[in-house]
Motif scaffolding. Structure first.
Motif: not given
Length: 529
Positions: A36-43, A73-84, A249-254
């Motif tokens: 799958a194509v992996l999208f990510e966003t960060g928090y 192509i399937p896609t997936h989105l991860i909302a990633f928390s920088d909680d460490m 990760v294949d795509y992440e905007m900022a």
């Protein structure tokens, strides 16, 4: 139809399709090995989630939807928390700040929740993030930095960082001030004595075993320990690159403020043997003073505030448009966003497919655009609530709307849904600013003429069109064509108490001729004959 839509999307200049085509070019031979194509966003959960966070997930989701039109192509989105991450400063908009100050430097998941409702400060803020993403219906997987580090999921990527430690230092050191270079390390051990994330130089002892050495800044003791399993974390630019590699990760905007960070993290990503993700840098939202909105300051708007005064579709519409232009984000932009949204909905049905794919509402609704449009604009609704006064209620407003609609017309659900927003917005923000001034000079005679004209119109004519024509003719008589703007400004200021207003024909038809004449009489009563 799917192939036709794909062909149109391939040529579309709408920004989501421009972004999606980058991913299409990234995998010209089909799905990647990971499937799958992996999208990510960060928090960063050091502060409460705000619209900037929501903005990134929404825009990323819109690109993901655009890619789904171009590719199977399937896609997936991860909302990633920088909680460490270690807490560097106490946010201004949370309680128990003295308690939080006692835990500065510790990972956010090891700091007590100042709200007293969750396991830690990070758990509280992560829950808020998931809540508002769920309320909008996003499809995503939530990921916690603490869990990924502690579970060992990042261990192999961390070994990669240790193996290429010197090369990564070669990327980062030239970007730092001289005094910062002396203490910089890509790896930050978590102090086993205090639990604080340490900003100290680190020596790699054994990259394969993940062993590092550092000097305790408090007592000078030389410490040896593991960088794996959550015993250490990475500086965030290195962390970002490591995460891209570990997750694929294949795509992440900022935001535009992170352009340099994207550049450095991309270099590190290549050092670690991977291709950096696609993406673009969007402009920042500003508060009403032109300052960048911040989680720690709590300036700008919260998601809850916008949804108190406007529907979520209006927020999505505002976020979608012109992502590379800085825009102010405050209460005052909501009415225009609502009316612009409905204008785009009204345009959509008659547009050819190529224009529909460029219409913001297509992307907001994933092609399932509403078909009905409220017969009254939100701006006009606000003016109605304004003249009804501070005690206006929903039933009263709906009674006026029912009189305005054609006889026998059913209630309009979209219009009905806007009524509570108009009442709340007027009550909390507009009413305190309204001040009807007394008419003066030529305004007095013009208002008298308007009153006489309204008395003669009666109720049988097409109200809005007939009234608008009378308003226009009176303006030409007393002001001339070149000064019509002064006439309308006078109407707004003397009858509505604001500098701007609606088409007066529509407003008077909605409010009613008799009621409008009473407004004129009240204005004229303030003048001295």
């Amino acid at each position: 139809m799917a192939n036709e839509l794909r062909d149109i999307a391939l040529a579309s200049k709408a920004w989501p399709f421009e972004e999606a085509r980058k991913l299409l070019a990234r995998y010209p031979d089909g799905a990647p090995a990971k499937g799958a194509v992996l999208f990510e966003t960060g928090y960063g959960p050091s502060g409460l989630p705000h619209i900037g966070t929501f903005n990134e997930v929404l825009r990323t989701t819109i690109v993901r939807r655009a890619f789904a039109i171009l590719s199977d192509i399937p896609t997936h989105l991860i909302a990633f928390s920088d909680d460490m991450d270690g807490l560097r400063k106490v946010p201004d908009n949370v309680p128990n700040q003295a308690m939080l100050r006692e835990h500065l430097g510790k990972p956010l998941t090891r700091i007590p929740d100042p709200f007293g409702t969750h396991e830690s400060f990070a758990h509280h803020n992560n829950a808020m993030l998931r809540d508002f993403l769920d309320r909008y219906g996003f499809e995503y997987e939530f990921a916690s930095s603490t869990e990924y580090y502690a579970s060992g999921r990042f261990d192999e990527a961390l070994r990669g960082v240790l193996r290429r430690y010197d090369a990564i230092m070669g990327v980062m050191l030239p970007t730092l001030r001289e005094e910062r270079r002396a203490t910089y390390s890509p790896v930050l051990p978590v102090d086993p004595k205090t639990g604080v994330v340490l900003q100290v130089p680190v020596e790699v002892i054994d990259a394969e075993a993940g062993t590092i050495r550092w000097t305790d800044p408090n007592d000078g003791e030389v410490m040896t320990g593991s960088a794996l399993g959550g015993a250490a974390k990475l500086q965030w630019k290195v962390d970002w690159a490591m995460r891209w590699v570990a997750l694929g990760v294949d795509y992440e905007m900022a935001g535009k403020d992170l352009i340099n960070s994207v550049i450095q993290s991309s270099k590190i990503c290549r050092i670690l043997g991977a291709k950096p993700p696609e993406g673009f840098n969007y402009e920042m939202f500003l508060d009403e003073h032109g300052e960048k909105i911040s989680k720690s300051k709590g300036n700008g708007l919260s998601l809850e505030q916008w949804l108190t005064y406007g529907p979520q579709e209006s927020l999505a519409y505002y976020i979608y448009r012109e992502p590379k232009r800085a825009k102010q984000l405050h209460i005052g932009v909501i009415p225009r966003a609502i009316d612009d949204y409905w204008k785009s909905v009204a345009d959509y049905a008659a547009q050819p497919p190529e224009q529909q794919l460029g219409n913001p509402v297509h992307h907001i609704h994933d092609g399932k655009v509403p078909t009905g449009v409220p017969p009254v604009s939100f701006g006009l609704l606000l003016n109605l609530v304004g003249v009804l006064g501070a005690n206006a209620n929903a039933d009263q407003v709906r009674t006026y709307l029912a009189r305005y609609l054609p006889a026998g017309a059913p209630a309009d659900p979209a219009l009905d849904a806007l009524v509570p927003y108009a009442i709340a917005l007027h009550r909390d923000f507009i009413a305190p600013t309204l001040k009807r001034r007394a008419p003066e000079g030529v305004e007095i005679e013009a208002l008298r003429a308007l009153d006489a004209s309204l008395a003669a119109i009666g109720d049988d004519a097409d109200p809005a069109a007939a009234i608008q024509n009378e308003v226009y003719e009176i303006g030409k008589t007393f002001y001339g064509k070149e000064r019509l703007r002064d006439w309308f400004k006078a109407l707004y200021e003397t009858l509505l108490g604001s500098e701007q207003g609606p088409r007066m024909g529509s407003f008077i038809a909605l409010y009613g001729i008799d009621n409008s004449r009473r407004l004129i009489a009240d204005a004229l009563s303030k003048t001295a004959d």
